[in-house]
Write a protein that holds these residues in place. Structure first.
Motif, short mmCIF file in Angstrom:
data_model
loop_
_atom_site.label_atom_id
_atom_site.label_comp_id
_atom_site.label_asym_id
_atom_site.label_seq_id
_atom_site.Cartn_x
_atom_site.Cartn_y
_atom_site.Cartn_z
N GLY A 9 -7.37 -6.52 -3.37
CA GLY A 9 -7.14 -7.02 -2.03
C GLY A 9 -5.92 -7.92 -1.98
N ILE A 10 -5.07 -7.70 -1.01
CA ILE A 10 -3.89 -8.54 -0.79
C ILE A 10 -3.98 -9.10 0.61
CG2 ILE A 10 -1.37 -8.66 -0.69
CD1 ILE A 10 -1.29 -6.23 -2.56
N ILE A 11 -4.04 -10.43 0.71
CA ILE A 11 -4.04 -11.08 2.01
C ILE A 11 -2.66 -11.64 2.25
CG2 ILE A 11 -5.09 -12.86 3.45
CD1 ILE A 11 -7.59 -12.70 1.76
N GLU A 43 -5.48 0.60 3.85
CA GLU A 43 -5.81 1.13 2.53
C GLU A 43 -4.64 1.98 2.03
OE1 GLU A 43 -9.36 3.38 3.05
OE2 GLU A 43 -10.30 1.83 4.28
N GLY A 44 -4.39 1.88 0.73
CA GLY A 44 -3.32 2.69 0.17
C GLY A 44 -3.18 2.48 -1.31
N HIS A 45 -1.97 2.78 -1.81
CA HIS A 45 -1.67 2.64 -3.23
C HIS A 45 -0.34 1.92 -3.38
CE1 HIS A 45 -4.71 5.82 -3.33
NE2 HIS A 45 -4.96 5.42 -4.56
N LEU A 46 -0.30 1.01 -4.32
CA LEU A 46 0.91 0.26 -4.65
C LEU A 46 1.12 0.39 -6.15
CD1 LEU A 46 3.14 -1.60 -3.47
CD2 LEU A 46 1.68 -3.54 -4.07
N ASP A 47 2.22 1.04 -6.53
CA ASP A 47 2.49 1.32 -7.94
C ASP A 47 1.31 2.02 -8.61
OD1 ASP A 47 4.24 1.29 -10.14
OD2 ASP A 47 3.31 -0.52 -10.96
N SER A 50 -4.95 1.35 -6.36
CA SER A 50 -5.60 1.29 -5.05
C SER A 50 -5.60 -0.14 -4.55
CB SER A 50 -7.03 1.82 -5.16
OG SER A 50 -7.71 1.71 -3.93
N VAL A 51 -5.15 -0.34 -3.32
CA VAL A 51 -5.09 -1.68 -2.74
C VAL A 51 -5.61 -1.64 -1.31
CG1 VAL A 51 -3.09 -2.33 -4.15
CG2 VAL A 51 -2.72 -1.45 -1.85
N GLY A 251 -5.69 -4.56 -11.80
CA GLY A 251 -6.71 -3.51 -11.74
C GLY A 251 -7.47 -3.36 -13.04
N ALA A 252 -6.87 -3.78 -14.16
CA ALA A 252 -7.51 -3.64 -15.46
C ALA A 252 -8.49 -4.78 -15.77
CB ALA A 252 -6.45 -3.59 -16.56
N LEU A 253 -8.49 -5.83 -14.94
CA LEU A 253 -9.39 -6.95 -15.18
C LEU A 253 -10.83 -6.53 -14.90
CD1 LEU A 253 -7.39 -9.86 -13.50
CD2 LEU A 253 -7.49 -9.28 -15.93
N ARG A 254 -11.74 -7.00 -15.72
CA ARG A 254 -13.14 -6.64 -15.53
C ARG A 254 -13.68 -7.33 -14.27
NH1 ARG A 254 -16.70 -10.59 -16.75
NH2 ARG A 254 -15.97 -12.42 -17.88
N VAL A 255 -14.68 -6.76 -13.70
CA VAL A 255 -15.32 -7.36 -12.53
C VAL A 255 -16.16 -8.54 -12.98
CG1 VAL A 255 -16.98 -6.96 -10.67
CG2 VAL A 255 -15.36 -5.17 -11.30
N LEU A 256 -16.05 -9.66 -12.28
CA LEU A 256 -16.85 -10.83 -12.61
C LEU A 256 -18.31 -10.63 -12.21
CD1 LEU A 256 -14.44 -13.64 -11.34
CD2 LEU A 256 -14.93 -13.06 -13.73
N PRO A 257 -19.24 -11.25 -12.93
CA PRO A 257 -20.63 -11.20 -12.46
C PRO A 257 -20.73 -11.82 -11.09
CG PRO A 257 -20.47 -12.12 -14.70
CD PRO A 257 -19.08 -12.05 -14.15
#
Length: 260
Positions: A9-11, A43-47, A50-51, A251-257
């Motif tokens: 997400g980019i705000i 919604e789209g793709h940047l480099d 998915s963003v 995108g490679a960062l794991r999802v936090l609990p």
């Protein structure tokens, strides 16, 4: 509703109501438990990543900082599957290193705002919930942004205490002196409660700031919109470049609990 799990997400704030380089796949208007977000989700793709892009002040820019529905914005991103958020913020510089057009990746925040809907945990609750907010910005995400800036020669400051003020007026020189005594390096109007709300939902949140003016009393002239617009024109290319080249790493960062 399509699942956008793994999307970043980019705000976007002042100066970033749209994102060049974003390959748009569609837009989505949402209604959340907290009302409508500031804008449609793009919604789209940047480099290749998915963003989901959201314009904090609406598009066109029309919602002042104290009237942004921060809860709806964060909830909307969460509802479509976003778990990592980059908040792009236009800020004023207090620290001598942080002059106009400087990119900053702050590491702390002080909240001077008041009267804003600032938590999801209110009303008819089953139990009271307190989140740990010791480190308001996710360190792993900060590292990704700073590595991208370094690799692509974008001058930046990798530290900074963001002082979040109420707005929409700019601050007095005395207020800035007080904030400087408190330890603030930057001043802006949209850093809170956005960061805290993301933390309440267990999302990674990081700020990518662009200094658009010296804070009140830090220069020998009054602050003008012409000055701010010139700094945006000069510095926003660096912000966009950092965003473009950091997407894979974020995108490679794991999802936090999920926060409980």
């Amino acid at each position: 509703m399509s699942d956008l799990s793994g999307a970043i997400g980019i705000i976007g704030g002042t100066g970033l109501t749209t994102l060049s380089g974003l390959k748009i796949a569609g837009t989505r208007a949402l209604e959340t438990l907290w009302g409508e977000p500031s804008s449609e989700l793009v919604e789209g793709h940047l480099d290749g990543q998915s963003v989901v892009f959201l314009s904090r002040h609406g598009n066109p820019h029309r919602i002042p900082p104290h009237e942004v529905n921060y809860r709806a914005n964060i909830q909307a991103l969460y509802d479509v599957g976003v778990r990592t958020v980059v908040g792009v913020n236009a800020v004023g510089g207090i620290h001598p290193e942080m002059g106009p057009a400087r990119v900053v990746v702050p590491d702390q925040i002080i909240d001077y705002t008041w009267g804003r809907a600032s938590t999801f945990f209110e009303g008819a609750l089953e139990r009271v919930t307190h989140i740990d907010f010791t480190w308001p910005y996710d360190q792993a995400a900060r590292d990704v942004l700073m590595q991208a800036a370094t690799a692509h020669d974008v001058p930046f400051s990798g530290f900074g205490v963001y002082g979040a003020t109420q707005g929409p007026r700019l601050e007095t020189a005395a207020e800035i002196r007080r904030m400087e005594r408190d330890g603030c390096d930057l001043v802006g109007m949209t850093g809170m409660p956005e960061a805290a709300l993301a933390a309440e939902l267990g999302m990674r949140y990081v700020c990518l700031g662009l200094v658009v003016n010296w804070a009140a009393g830090k220069s020998d002239h009054v602050i003008t919109m012409e000055e701010i617009e010139a700094a945006i024109d000069q510095g926003m290319s660096g912000v966009r470049r950092i965003l473009e080249v950091s997407m894979a790493g974020l995108g490679a960062l794991r999802v936090l609990p999920q926060s409980s």
